[in-house]
Enzyme design. Structure first.
Site, mmCIF file in Angstrom:
data_model
loop_
_atom_site.group_PDB
_atom_site.id
_atom_site.type_symbol
_atom_site.label_atom_id
_atom_site.label_comp_id
_atom_site.label_asym_id
_atom_site.label_seq_id
_atom_site.Cartn_x
_atom_site.Cartn_y
_atom_site.Cartn_z
ATOM 1 N N TYR A 138 0.841 -1.205 0.000
ATOM 2 C CA TYR A 138 0.000 0.000 0.000
ATOM 3 C C TYR A 138 0.874 1.253 0.000
ATOM 4 O O TYR A 138 0.682 2.170 -0.804
ATOM 5 C CB TYR A 138 -0.924 -0.023 1.217
ATOM 6 C CG TYR A 138 -1.634 1.280 1.483
ATOM 7 C CD1 TYR A 138 -2.589 1.762 0.598
ATOM 8 C CD2 TYR A 138 -1.362 2.029 2.633
ATOM 9 C CE1 TYR A 138 -3.251 2.958 0.843
ATOM 10 C CE2 TYR A 138 -2.019 3.218 2.888
ATOM 11 C CZ TYR A 138 -2.964 3.685 1.985
ATOM 12 O OH TYR A 138 -3.609 4.866 2.224
ATOM 13 N N PRO A 165 -0.088 12.668 4.967
ATOM 14 C CA PRO A 165 -0.739 12.749 6.279
ATOM 15 C C PRO A 165 -0.360 11.579 7.184
ATOM 16 O O PRO A 165 -0.184 10.457 6.730
ATOM 17 C CB PRO A 165 -2.233 12.696 5.940
ATOM 18 C CG PRO A 165 -2.301 12.001 4.624
ATOM 19 C CD PRO A 165 -1.007 12.252 3.903
ATOM 20 N N HIS A 181 -8.634 1.441 11.242
ATOM 21 C CA HIS A 181 -7.313 1.731 11.790
ATOM 22 C C HIS A 181 -7.386 1.706 13.313
ATOM 23 O O HIS A 181 -8.429 1.441 13.894
ATOM 24 C CB HIS A 181 -6.818 3.078 11.268
ATOM 25 C CG HIS A 181 -6.469 3.048 9.811
ATOM 26 N ND1 HIS A 181 -7.308 3.533 8.833
ATOM 27 C CD2 HIS A 181 -5.385 2.554 9.166
ATOM 28 C CE1 HIS A 181 -6.754 3.356 7.640
ATOM 29 N NE2 HIS A 181 -5.588 2.761 7.815
ATOM 30 N N TRP A 204 -4.328 -5.913 19.887
ATOM 31 C CA TRP A 204 -3.223 -6.500 19.111
ATOM 32 C C TRP A 204 -1.861 -5.958 19.537
ATOM 33 O O TRP A 204 -1.709 -4.767 19.840
ATOM 34 C CB TRP A 204 -3.409 -6.170 17.631
ATOM 35 C CG TRP A 204 -4.347 -7.092 16.918
ATOM 36 C CD1 TRP A 204 -5.407 -7.779 17.451
ATOM 37 C CD2 TRP A 204 -4.317 -7.430 15.519
ATOM 38 N NE1 TRP A 204 -6.032 -8.514 16.471
ATOM 39 C CE2 TRP A 204 -5.391 -8.319 15.280
ATOM 40 C CE3 TRP A 204 -3.491 -7.074 14.451
ATOM 41 C CZ2 TRP A 204 -5.659 -8.854 14.015
ATOM 42 C CZ3 TRP A 204 -3.753 -7.597 13.198
ATOM 43 C CH2 TRP A 204 -4.828 -8.477 12.985
ATOM 44 N N ASP A 271 2.932 -5.742 15.528
ATOM 45 C CA ASP A 271 2.915 -4.380 16.058
ATOM 46 C C ASP A 271 2.848 -3.323 14.961
ATOM 47 O O ASP A 271 2.457 -2.189 15.207
ATOM 48 C CB ASP A 271 4.201 -4.119 16.872
ATOM 49 C CG ASP A 271 4.034 -4.460 18.339
ATOM 50 O OD1 ASP A 271 2.896 -4.416 18.831
ATOM 51 O OD2 ASP A 271 5.050 -4.754 18.995
#
Length: 311
Positions: A138, A165, A181, A204, A271
């Site tokens: 991405y 951003p 997100h 997570w 992570d």
């Protein structure tokens, strides 16, 4: 003196019905712009002829449209994340150039930065390493917009700018766990856990990574200012100039929601990038942008929005 920059300008906002677009479109309409928002179901921007149609007669193109998701989504669909984002950008900018659009504003992503970037991230560090693996496809697809913008400026004199951003958040974000997100994901987990009287929330990773977050309305202000005043080839960071660990973030959201249970860290889950904090001095210098929203206030608004949207 009244700023007439937007008056009667024909502005195409791809992704205009999305999270950022839903705040940007009314703002620039109020400033006098005639805004056009292509709907993805009618205009698949991965098909070049559709890009040709939507840019016709436009003065400005603001390219917000993207296929996005959190770490899990990126890991599950790396091919689509690369292909869809790359094609949308390549075709849209090419057709905008051919249609003699006056200005093209491309929104990149913090995921374009190398995995290990000195903190705070400076724009000059963008090419000093490979992005964090879970979202590299991405990040690299969106980074190609910068390459294209700079190449088109050099060869064709095309005025394309590239904005980077940091993680955005706010009312109207995507709270669906399959694509959300970190902030909307955590807000949903804690609000739902409180409603169901659960004793724990599972999050997570280890909680150690740090992130920076920019409130959506601040991001819109930055995009507007950059469109009005910035006309250079160098990429520009958009951020809020602070850093918070995921552990601190989860604890803060828990407190704001009023969740009294325990946070359990699922260390089998990734992570993501170790640290994220941007150097925002270029945005301040070039078009006078500084984020205004207090982080805790922004979180409260986001939590309240989610609660009312899911009652």
């Amino acid at each position: 003196m009244k700023n007439n920059f937007w008056q009667d300008k024909k502005v195409l906002v791809t992704g205009g019905a999305g999270f950022v677009g839903s705040f940007l479109v009314p703002r620039i309409q109020k400033l006098g712009a005639k805004v056009f928002v292509p709907r993805s179901k009618d205009s698949d921007l991965r098909i070049q002829v559709n890009c040709k149609k939507v840019v016709k007669g436009m003065d400005i193109v603001i390219h917000l449209a993207a296929k996005v998701g959190g770490i899990g989504f990126n890991m599950k669909y790396p091919g689509e994340m690369f292909y869809d984002n790359l094609l949308m950008g390549v075709y849209l900018m090419e057709e905008a150039r051919k249609a003699k659009v006056q200005k093209f504003v491309a929104l990149g992503t913090i995921c374009a930065y190398p995995k290990y970037t000195p903190v705070p991230f400076k724009e000059e560090d963008l090419w000093n390493g490979y992005p964090e693996e879970t979202n590299a496809p991405y990040g690299l697809a969106k980074k190609m917009l910068l390459v294209q913008a700079q190449a088109y400026r050099k060869q064709y004199g095309f005025n394309a700018i590239y904005l980077l951003p940091v993680n955005l958040y706010g009312s109207g974000d995507k709270f669906d766990p399959s694509v959300s997100h970190v902030i909307p994901a955590l807000v949903k987990k804690f609000v739902d856990a409180k409603r169901k009287n659960l004793s724990e929330v599972i999050v997570w990773g280890t909680g150690k990574p740090t992130r920076e977050f920019l409130y959506v309305e601040d991001a819109v202000e930055a995009i507007i200012r950059a469109t009005e005043f910035y006309n250079k080839e160098d990429p520009v960071n958009l951020g809020a100039n602070f850093e918070i660990s995921i552990k601190e973030l989860a604890e803060l959201i828990g407190i704001l929601v009023g969740f009294k249970g325990k946070i359990v860290w699922d260390k089998t889950k990734p992570d993501g990038q170790p640290r994220r904090k941007l150097d925002t001095s270029r945005a301040r210098k070039e078009f006078g942008f500084t984020a205004k929203t207090d982080f805790e206030e922004g979180l409260k608004k986001t939590i309240e929005w989610y609660k009312s949207a899911t009652q």
